[in-house]
Write an enzyme that holds these catalytic residues in place. Structure first.
Site, PDB file in Angstrom:
ATOM      1  CG  ASP A 134      42.401   1.834 -27.928  1.00 38.44           C
ATOM      2  OD1 ASP A 134      41.759   2.774 -27.428  1.00 38.44           O
ATOM      3  OD2 ASP A 134      43.500   1.449 -27.484  1.00 38.44           O
ATOM      4  CB  SER A 164      45.049  -1.250 -24.840  1.00 39.33           C
ATOM      5  OG  SER A 164      45.044  -0.089 -25.627  1.00 39.33           O
ATOM      6  CG  ASP A 214      44.981   3.941 -24.427  1.00 39.33           C
ATOM      7  OD1 ASP A 214      44.530   3.435 -25.474  1.00 39.33           O
ATOM      8  OD2 ASP A 214      45.960   3.468 -23.816  1.00 39.33           O
ATOM      9  CG  ASP A 250      42.570   1.311 -23.216  1.00 41.42           C
ATOM     10  OD1 ASP A 250      42.704   1.517 -24.440  1.00 41.42           O
ATOM     11  OD2 ASP A 250      43.489   1.459 -22.402  1.00 41.42           O
TER      12      ASP A 250
END
Length: 450
Positions: free
Chosen positions: A243, A106, A247, A245
């Site tokens: 960010d 992440s 999410d 990833d």
């Protein structure tokens, strides 16, 4: 065996803590659990899993290990390659897969990586299921042989299918908006610009040249300065910071001011409420949400339910109460009408749609929340499992009494890093800083490692 799963899957230094061996063992154990629990579609010859990752270089190692582990346990695997975490969640549900796997750390720095498992439907695994996986790590079993091992193949057009899903959630085009998007040199470097342009926005793209090493490095939601400068330089209406990833997302208004997750959540809550779609007029947030957010929601006649920190706990509360909106100050926003997890691109599209629908700029929409000054101090080199120390507890209580309802204090051990976070909100920045520093000193003194 020590606990492997944290609040968001398994995460740590790649090739040192999160190794290929661990990835292989985890995927075998996860496959065994879904088989033992009977969590497999009876119409299938073998279970089906989808595997996606962010572009950090260690993801290649871990992806191959995960895929090998799953296939060796008799699971068919679709390789999604580089795709945002919410894209993996969507495809887990859309393809009716028995298991989804995300390989990503992440927002963490490039040397870290992680592994996260998703149940059928694209939901994060329950704590009890993760505990079952941990119990099976390293244990012997009768592995399938011959024709019973799994098959592995790439899945075509995963990004395009995910983007098509995002666009299907919109009611109106974003024509007339100029938007800068910072993709953090991460998993959304293809998907985010594609989605925003297809939605009708004029898009300027930065941080979208991943080389496996530059993810989250001086860009994205953890470092807003390049986005702020680009928004002002291009005369854009807004900026979106994702960010690694994708999410989560944060935003920047036309003057370069940051708009945090609390403000984005408030914008979406009012939008849903006005449309009559906010279930029980309730938003789910965490204890880290700014007191100003809670005050703004309540002033609008809505309610806030607060949970432990972590989007999994927000999701649990949302599912338990049937709520459709929840999120965190960090930018994880969950719109359960359309997604099973936080989705930064989805959040951005709907906030931008709110701008078009109301004719208001982002600064005006975000001003519904007046944020109290907040200071967050990360205290490292301490035992994060002893925050119930009585001397520390009394120090916190004393500071809260002094604030007399005009602020608050929160001590929280990190779920993904070896540190304790000291968060203080107060009427002024100076007061918040002074209280946070005093409490950080107590944490260092009382929780120092031997």
């Amino acid at each position: 065996m020590p606990k492997v799963f944290g609040t968001d899957g398994v995460r740590g230094l790649a090739n040192r803590e999160v190794t290929a061996e661990l990835a292989l063992d985890l995927s075998v154990a996860a496959a065994r659990v879904i088989l033992d629990r009977g969590d497999v579609r009876p119409s299938r010859e073998r279970p089906l899993a989808v595997v996606g990752r962010d572009p950090r270089i260690s993801g290649q190692i871990l992806e191959h290990a995960v895929v090998a582990g799953l296939a060796s346990a008799g699971v068919d695997v679709l390789r999604l390659r580089v795709v945002p975490t919410p894209g993996v969640a969507f495809l887990t549900e859309a393809l009716d897969a028995d298991l989804g796997v995300v390989i990503s750390a992440s927002h963490n720095p490039m040397p870290d990586n992680g592994i996260k498992f998703l149940a059928r439907g694209g939901h994060k695994l329950d704590d009890a299921v993760e505990a079952q996986i941990e119990e099976l790590l390293g244990s012997s079993w009768d592995a399938p042989i011959g024709a019973d091992v799994g098959r592995v193949r790439p899945y075509e057009r995963p990004v395009e299918e995910y983007v098509d899903h995002l666009l299907s959630t919109l009611d109106r085009p974003l024509a007339g908006l100029k938007v800068v998007v910072d993709c953090a040199n991460g998993a959304a470097s293809e998907a985010a610009p594609m989605a925003l342009r297809a939605a009708g926005a004029d898009v300027v793209v930065i941080g979208a040249e991943p080389d496996g090493l530059n993810i989250n490095e001086g860009c994205g939601s953890t470092f807003l300065a390049p986005l702020q400068a680009a928004v002002v330089a291009h005369g854009a209406d807004a900026g979106i910071a994702l960010d690694g990833d994708a999410d989560r997302c944060l935003a920047v208004d036309h003057e370069g001011n940051d708009v945090d997750g609390d403000q984005l959540l408030a914008i979406l809550a009012l939008d849903l409420s006005e449309a009559g779609n906010l279930v029980d007029e309730t938003v789910v947030a965490t204890v880290m949400s700014n007191l100003g957010f809670v005050q703004a929601i309540e002033a609008a006649g809505l309610r806030v339910r607060q949970t432990r920190v972590g989007d999994r706990y927000v999701l649990e509360e949302m599912r338990a109460g049937g709520f459709v909106l929840g999120g965190e100050q960090s930018g994880h926003v969950i719109m359960s009408q359309y997604a099973t997890t936080g989705d930064g691109i989805l959040t951005a599209l709907h906030v931008l749609q709110r701008m078009v629908a109301t004719g208001k700029d982002l600064q005006s929409l975000a001003s519904v929340v007046t944020r109290l000054p907040q200071v967050l101090v990360n205290v490292t080199g301490v035992d994060k499992d002893r925050t119930d120390d009585p001397v520390l507890a009394e120090a916190v209580a004393a500071e809260e009494r002094a604030l007399a309802g005009r602020g608050r204090v929160l001590l929280r051990p990190s779920g993904t890093e070896p540190l304790v976070r000291v968060m203080v909100e107060a009427p002024t920045d100076d007061t918040a800083r002074e209280v946070a520093d005093r409490l950080a000193d107590v944490v260092r003194e009382r929780l120092a490692l031997p």
